[in-house]
Design an enzyme around this catalytic site. Structure first.
Site, short mmCIF file in Angstrom:
data_model
loop_
_atom_site.label_atom_id
_atom_site.label_comp_id
_atom_site.label_asym_id
_atom_site.label_seq_id
_atom_site.Cartn_x
_atom_site.Cartn_y
_atom_site.Cartn_z
N GLY A 46 0.90 -1.17 0.12
CA GLY A 46 0.20 0.06 0.02
C GLY A 46 0.69 1.24 0.00
N GLN A 51 2.79 9.73 2.06
CA GLN A 51 4.07 9.19 2.14
C GLN A 51 4.94 10.04 1.02
OE1 GLN A 51 2.35 5.27 2.50
NE2 GLN A 51 4.44 5.00 3.34
N CYS A 91 5.93 -0.44 7.49
CA CYS A 91 5.53 0.76 6.81
C CYS A 91 6.71 1.32 5.84
CB CYS A 91 5.19 1.85 7.76
SG CYS A 91 4.85 3.51 6.98
N LEU A 92 6.72 1.50 4.70
CA LEU A 92 7.86 2.05 3.67
C LEU A 92 8.24 3.46 4.28
CD1 LEU A 92 5.95 1.44 0.54
CD2 LEU A 92 7.77 0.17 1.36
N HIS A 133 -4.17 1.58 7.97
CA HIS A 133 -2.89 1.72 7.85
C HIS A 133 -2.72 3.09 6.93
CE1 HIS A 133 1.65 1.04 7.87
NE2 HIS A 133 1.60 1.98 6.79
N GLU A 134 -3.32 3.19 5.79
CA GLU A 134 -3.23 4.10 4.85
C GLU A 134 -3.92 5.35 5.37
OE1 GLU A 134 -0.80 3.49 3.05
OE2 GLU A 134 -0.60 1.39 2.74
N HIS A 137 -2.10 7.31 7.54
CA HIS A 137 -1.30 8.26 6.99
C HIS A 137 -2.07 9.48 6.37
CE1 HIS A 137 2.53 6.11 6.72
NE2 HIS A 137 1.96 4.95 6.33
#
Ligand code: GNR
Ligand code: NI
Length: 171
Positions: A46, A51, A91-92, A133-134, A137
């Site tokens: 994702g 991000q 997480c990236l 999670h997204e 963000h």
């Protein structure tokens, strides 16, 4: 297509609250396609626009095995949550760290797709975790916010050091 730069914790820009999208045009679809390329390249399941320093309410996800089922959510809203489960998250924007986070088990989300068509989805498992999670963000929230301050500060210091060394090498 272009690969976008992914911000790392504790970059303050990750704390920006994203704004609703009112125009879904070709320029936005270019962003969607660049975000998908960036997500697949990472690789991740994702990616939220936040991000990549784009503060619009837009996320892309692909939890499929073959990486051939890209999903795009514009202005996503969770309308229903049921149950709780603990799952390991990464997480990236927090590279190299994986920790357990409590999330709703089953969710219903409404959003627009890349052609501005409204849809509703009820799901569980990794997709449900990923959507939560997204959306976090987009609200400036990271999974490390759910950890103890001790754990979060350890991660922050290590990533600050890593990104500082990286910047020096590139200079
Ligand atoms: O690639 C990712 N994997 C992942 C695993 C468990 C829970 C959430 C995620 S999302 C993450 C990509 C990312 O950082 N999205 O914001
Ligand atoms: Ni993330």
């Amino acid at each position: 297509m272009a690969k976008l730069n992914i911000l790392h914790f504790p970059d303050k820009r990750l704390r920006t609250k994203a704004k609703d999208i009112h125009v879904i045009d070709d320029a936005l679809r270019v962003i969607v396609s660049n975000m998908l390329e960036t997500m697949y390249d990472a690789p991740g399941v994702g990616l939220a626009a936040t991000q990549v320093n784009i503060h619009k309410r837009l996320i892309v996800i692909d939890v499929s095995e073959e990486k051939d089922q890209p999903l795009c959510f514009i202005n996503p809203v969770i309308t229903h949550k049921e149950g709780v489960e603990l799952g390991q998250e990464g997480c990236l924007s927090v590279p190299g760290y994986y920790e357990d986070v409590e999330r709703a088990e089953t969710i219903t989300v409404t959003a627009l797709d890349k052609d501005a068509k409204p849809f509703e989805l009820t799901t569980d498992g990794l997709l449900a975790i990923c959507i939560q999670h997204e959306i976090d963000h987009l609200d400036g929230k990271l999974f490390v916010d759910y950890l103890s301050p001790l754990k979060r500060n350890r991660i922050r210091k290590k990533l600050e050091r890593l990104d500082k060394d990286q910047a020096l090498k590139q200079a």
